[in-house]
Design a protein around this motif. Structure first.
Motif, PDB file in Angstrom:
ATOM      1  N   LEU A  56      33.447  38.782  40.862  1.00  0.00           N
ATOM      2  CA  LEU A  56      32.807  38.813  40.845  1.00  0.00           C
ATOM      3  C   LEU A  56      31.784  40.520  41.105  1.00  0.00           C
ATOM      4  CD1 LEU A  56      31.521  35.243  42.250  1.00  0.00           C
ATOM      5  CD2 LEU A  56      32.184  35.931  39.167  1.00  0.00           C
TER       6      LEU A  56
ATOM      7  N   ILE B  61      33.026  42.697  38.012  1.00  0.00           N
ATOM      8  CA  ILE B  61      32.129  42.493  36.072  1.00  0.00           C
ATOM      9  C   ILE B  61      30.549  42.738  36.798  1.00  0.00           C
ATOM     10  CG2 ILE B  61      31.688  40.201  35.103  1.00  0.00           C
ATOM     11  CD1 ILE B  61      34.463  38.825  36.486  1.00  0.00           C
ATOM     12  N   PHE B  62      30.427  42.300  37.679  1.00  0.00           N
ATOM     13  CA  PHE B  62      29.050  42.049  38.080  1.00  0.00           C
ATOM     14  C   PHE B  62      28.354  44.061  38.490  1.00  0.00           C
ATOM     15  CE2 PHE B  62      29.119  37.679  37.535  1.00  0.00           C
ATOM     16  CZ  PHE B  62      28.436  37.806  36.318  1.00  0.00           C
TER      17      PHE B  62
ATOM     18  N   ALA C 147      25.260  45.888  37.307  1.00  0.00           N
ATOM     19  CA  ALA C 147      24.031  44.387  37.435  1.00  0.00           C
ATOM     20  C   ALA C 147      23.855  44.723  39.154  1.00  0.00           C
ATOM     21  CB  ALA C 147      24.422  43.493  36.984  1.00  0.00           C
TER      22      ALA C 147
ATOM     23  N   ILE D 185      25.295  48.884  28.784  1.00  0.00           N
ATOM     24  CA  ILE D 185      26.421  47.218  28.479  1.00  0.00           C
ATOM     25  C   ILE D 185      27.215  47.687  27.499  1.00  0.00           C
ATOM     26  CG2 ILE D 185      26.490  45.436  28.705  1.00  0.00           C
ATOM     27  CD1 ILE D 185      25.751  46.237  31.362  1.00  0.00           C
TER      28      ILE D 185
ATOM     29  N   ASP E  95      35.304  49.774  31.588  1.00  0.00           N
ATOM     30  CA  ASP E  95      34.260  48.721  31.804  1.00  0.00           C
ATOM     31  C   ASP E  95      33.495  48.243  30.859  1.00  0.00           C
ATOM     32  OD1 ASP E  95      33.767  50.786  34.461  1.00  0.00           O
ATOM     33  OD2 ASP E  95      32.804  52.189  32.355  1.00  0.00           O
TER      34      ASP E  95
ATOM     35  N   PHE F 265      35.008  45.123  31.582  1.00  0.00           N
ATOM     36  CA  PHE F 265      34.568  44.114  32.314  1.00  0.00           C
ATOM     37  C   PHE F 265      33.006  44.390  32.515  1.00  0.00           C
ATOM     38  CE2 PHE F 265      37.815  46.100  35.631  1.00  0.00           C
ATOM     39  CZ  PHE F 265      37.788  45.012  36.141  1.00  0.00           C
ATOM     40  N   ASN F 266      32.138  44.799  30.954  1.00  0.00           N
ATOM     41  CA  ASN F 266      30.924  44.248  30.308  1.00  0.00           C
ATOM     42  C   ASN F 266      31.192  43.063  29.721  1.00  0.00           C
ATOM     43  OD1 ASN F 266      29.330  45.910  31.980  1.00  0.00           O
ATOM     44  ND2 ASN F 266      29.632  47.726  30.173  1.00  0.00           N
TER      45      ASN F 266
ATOM     46  N   MET G 237      30.908  40.184  31.923  1.00  0.00           N
ATOM     47  CA  MET G 237      29.553  39.922  32.245  1.00  0.00           C
ATOM     48  C   MET G 237      29.170  39.443  31.400  1.00  0.00           C
ATOM     49  SD  MET G 237      26.880  42.902  34.188  1.00  0.00           S
ATOM     50  CE  MET G 237      26.720  43.459  32.586  1.00  0.00           C
TER      51      MET G 237
ATOM     52  N   PHE H 235      30.052  35.590  31.226  1.00  0.00           N
ATOM     53  CA  PHE H 235      30.422  35.065  32.922  1.00  0.00           C
ATOM     54  C   PHE H 235      29.256  33.414  32.626  1.00  0.00           C
ATOM     55  CE2 PHE H 235      28.893  33.407  37.242  1.00  0.00           C
ATOM     56  CZ  PHE H 235      30.311  33.277  37.817  1.00  0.00           C
TER      57      PHE H 235
ATOM     58  N   ARG I  26      36.795  47.698  39.819  1.00  0.00           N
ATOM     59  CA  ARG I  26      37.145  47.432  38.616  1.00  0.00           C
ATOM     60  C   ARG I  26      38.452  48.429  38.491  1.00  0.00           C
ATOM     61  NH1 ARG I  26      32.193  47.769  34.377  1.00  0.00           N
ATOM     62  NH2 ARG I  26      30.814  45.860  34.998  1.00  0.00           N
TER      63      ARG I  26
END
Length: 535
Positions: A57, A60-61, A64, A186, A194, A197-198, A201, A204, A335
């Motif tokens: 998490l 992933i975030f 954010a 993003i 990246d 993983f973006n 996110m 999710f 990441r």
């Protein structure tokens, strides 16, 4: 026959083996259920398994939590008419007299022959002349009109509605607008890692909502909880892949027209512009802030030294030698660590399982040839072999993952070979041959699924080893090069100055916790799959 032989003998209950009804496996229990029941007995491994989602998490975030792109930004002066053009005016001094300097971002001097730029306000029109002999990449226009200068000087008090026209083409609309730079960033990250993983996110929360609905329906049907969780995780992986493919199509993702803008600087200088930022408003790549270099945890720049709107924010874990926030770099370094671990292990698991299975099943000269190759590969120290290959090929995350994957398969191949040798002598293999199944069907359809346990057990240990290897390479200067965020690169920056203790302690602690968690999960999985340890 004596009477004692006919009389039932008493049984010593102290020595007779007993099985607790709680510990006894239920009739018809699946193999994965048995493994999970055994795994739950190992409390450290179970706690570590629950920590793993937290690591994912965080990875992933990360945008954010930490990003210097505003989520919402009000561009108080002028709005963008298109994705590429933005008119910017500045008031400057020319030989003791004020003048207006107008530049249009993205519009080069070769793209227009217009000698005039027309600025239209609510009550007047002004003409700016193009400078003769101007060699800049951008088309630049000047004016010394006192009325225009006076109007622009008052813009901080009363917003001035302007429009810019060059060659009869409008490059600016007259009123402020709200833009969303964070969302554009993003979809257009600097690295492929990246981007993956973006997309995770973005997908999710729709996946979480769908999983809750799916789990509720499965409970109504009294379906297996284990199967429901595995199906949900599989659906999430498929969703991430689909999002990556869809937004990789040209034109599908929003274009990032703001990548050259520094919003924190614009926000600070102009009271008519302001944005809403995430919790940690810093850049993970490089801030290059001279006044904030080498600062300890908890540092924030005094208000009188601030040059950007995020300068007064607190650096929770301090800053590095170039002024970048260590906390932000560590978040994005998660990441890199997880990507290197999972991709490298997936690569050498695939190679090792296939090669070991072929050697164990066919035997003969095939087994001899592959076994000698495995022995030759294992002669070389793995880390030094990786170090040599990375030095020859070049350091980047893809090379590091590939080299770790290529050099790590011999151990998996030996484990798989031994298990296949045992499985091929069991009766179900002979039955498959009698039914006319081909060698490849027997190997990959029947034998290999029953021979994967040793390879799967070694996977968590391999992930931990890959993370340590990447961190070690970056520490020695052969891994990811700055400014790419990596735990090892942070340690490398601190190795030149041991007074930067926060750049040594926090990355080392992150590596220790992550590696320990994966090792404990691997240990628990090994014990759970060992039939000799089952109750």
């Amino acid at each position: 026959m004596s009477h004692s032989e006919l009389t039932p003998q008493a049984v010593d209950t102290k020595t007779a083996p007993t099985v607790s009804p709680v510990d006894a496996p239920p009739p018809g229990e699946a193999y994965l259920d048995i493994v999970w029941r055994q795994f739950r007995r190992n409390k450290p491994a179970l706690i570590s398994l629950y920590i793993l989602p937290s690591l994912f998490l965080i990875a992933i975030f990360a945008p954010a939590i930490a990003s210097w792109h505003p989520i919402i930004y009000y561009d108080g002066h002028l709005s963008e008419l298109s994705r590429n053009w933005r008119a910017v005016w500045t008031l400057e001094d020319s030989q003791g007299e004020p003048r207006i300097r107008l530049r249009v971002n993205g519009l080069t001097s070769k793209q227009t022959t217009g000698e005039e730029a027309v600025i239209t306000s609510a009550d007047d029109k002004y003409v700016l002349r193009r400078a003769s002999g101007e060699n800049s990449d951008n088309a630049i226009y000047f004016s010394s009109d006192a009325k225009l200068i006076q109007s622009l000087q008052k813009v901080e008090i009363q917003p001035l509605q302007l429009s810019v026209t060059i060659d009869d083409k409008p490059y600016q609309e007259p009123v402020g607008t709200t833009i969303y730079p964070w969302w554009h960033a993003i979809f257009n990250p600097p690295e492929t890692v990246d981007y993956f993983f973006n997309m995770a996110m973005i997908g999710f929360f729709p996946w979480l909502l769908g999983s809750l609905v799916w789990g509720w329906r499965q409970r109504q049907r009294r379906a297996s909880t284990r199967n429901t969780i595995l199906q949900s995780l599989g659906a999430y992986a498929v969703l991430i892949v689909l999002l990556c493919l869809v937004f990789a199509i040209p034109g599908a993702a929003p274009h990032n027209a703001y990548k050259t803008r520094t919003f924190v600087n614009e926000d600070f200088k102009d009271p008519l512009q302001h944005g809403v930022y995430v919790l940690i408003p810093f850049n993970p790549i490089n801030d290059d802030d001279t006044l904030s270099r080498r600062k300890p945890p908890g540092y924030s720049k005094p208000a009188d030294e601030a040059r950007d709107s995020n300068d007064t924010a607190v650096h929770l874990l301090g800053t590095d030698p170039v002024g970048a926030d260590v906390m932000t770099r560590m978040l994005y370094g998660t990441r890199v660590a997880l990507t290197v671990g999972f991709v490298a292990v997936s690569l050498y698991l695939t190679i090792g399982v296939i090669v070991g299975a072929i050697a164990g099943y066919f035997g003969g000269w095939v087994d001899i040839l592959i076994s000698r190759l495995i022995e030759v590969m294992m002669v070389f120290p793995a880390f030094f072999l990786i170090l040599t290959l990375v030095a020859l090929i070049g350091p980047n995350i893809y090379v590091i993952m590939s080299v770790i994957g290529i050099t790590g398969w011999p151990h998996i191949a030996r484990l798989t070979r031994g298990e296949v040798l045992k499985q091929r002598e069991i009766d179900y293999t002979a039955a498959s041959r009698a039914l006319g199944a081909s060698h490849w069907r027997i190997l990959f359809r029947h034998i290999l699924p029953n021979a994967l346990s040793p390879a799967l057990v070694s996977a968590p240990f391999g992930i931990a080893g890959a993370i340590v290897t990447e961190s070690g390479l970056s520490l020695l200067g052969f891994g990811l090069r700055p400014p790419a965020p990596s735990w090892g690169s942070i340690l490398n920056a601190a190795s030149k100055d041991y007074s930067l203790w926060w750049m040594i302690v926090f990355p080392s602690l992150a590596i220790f916790v992550t590696v320990t968690v994966f090792n404990l999960v691997g240990s628990g999985l090994r014990d759970a799959m060992d039939p000799r340890l089952r109750v």
